[in-house]
Design an enzyme around this catalytic site. Structure first.
Site, mmCIF file in Angstrom:
data_model
loop_
_atom_site.group_PDB
_atom_site.id
_atom_site.type_symbol
_atom_site.label_atom_id
_atom_site.label_comp_id
_atom_site.label_asym_id
_atom_site.label_seq_id
_atom_site.Cartn_x
_atom_site.Cartn_y
_atom_site.Cartn_z
ATOM 1 N N CYS A 1 -19.983 -24.749 3.692
ATOM 2 C CA CYS A 1 -18.643 -24.233 3.351
ATOM 3 C C CYS A 1 -17.800 -24.083 4.615
ATOM 4 C CB CYS A 1 -18.737 -22.866 2.666
ATOM 5 S SG CYS A 1 -19.626 -22.894 1.102
ATOM 6 N N CYS B 1 -22.455 -19.506 3.856
ATOM 7 C CA CYS B 1 -22.764 -20.900 3.516
ATOM 8 C C CYS B 1 -22.293 -21.835 4.631
ATOM 9 C CB CYS B 1 -22.094 -21.228 2.177
ATOM 10 S SG CYS B 1 -21.749 -22.959 1.857
#
Ligand code: ZN
Length: 145
Positions: free
Chosen positions: A72, A69
């Protein structure tokens, strides 16, 4: 407020009793003798997650994330910075939802990153989407009250 608080060690996950007056003085774990606060989020698996959530007498902020991600990864330095600001009043933790899918499923994590705040073993707030360090700190303090 109690004179001392239960603080779970980020290294060996033993529960320590720490006097409130000593929290800011870099207390060590009575079991493994490492520092109870490292200004770093602690990576949790299923078992250690349950210990920290159930036993910590400080609020526990959890970042549900995954290695694939992008947002993230972008948020990781901000989250680390937030740990430096929020400790020792908070414990900051990370759950890799790819490595520990059971926790993502248990908390019904639909998008990542998701921040969830636990106080006294219960989730009190949740926020999806990446945030900067100042916003993470503000959000956590606001919801921990
Ligand atoms: Zn320890």
């Amino acid at each position: 407020m109690a004179d001392s608080l239960h603080i779970v060690c980020p290294h060996c996950h033993t529960t320590n009793r720490v006097r409130q007056d000593d929290l800011a003085n870099a207390p060590d774990c009575g079991s493994c003798h490492k520092s109870l606060f490292t200004q770093n989020p602690v990576a949790l698996g299923e078992e250690s997650f349950d210990r920290h959530i159930a036993r910590s007498q400080i609020p526990v902020l959890v970042d549900f994330w995954a290695p694939w991600c992008g947002p993230c990864k972008q948020m990781a330095p901000a989250y680390k910075q937030a740990a430096a600001e929020l400790e020792p009043a908070f414990r900051l933790a990370k759950v890799d939802t790819e490595a520990v899918p059971a926790l993502g499923a248990r908390f019904n994590i639909r998008s990542i990153p998701t921040l969830a705040l636990f106080v006294g073993g219960r989730e009190v707030a949740r926020q999806a989407g990446a945030m900067g360090a100042a916003d993470i700190v503000k959000w956590a303090r606001f919801h921990a009250l």
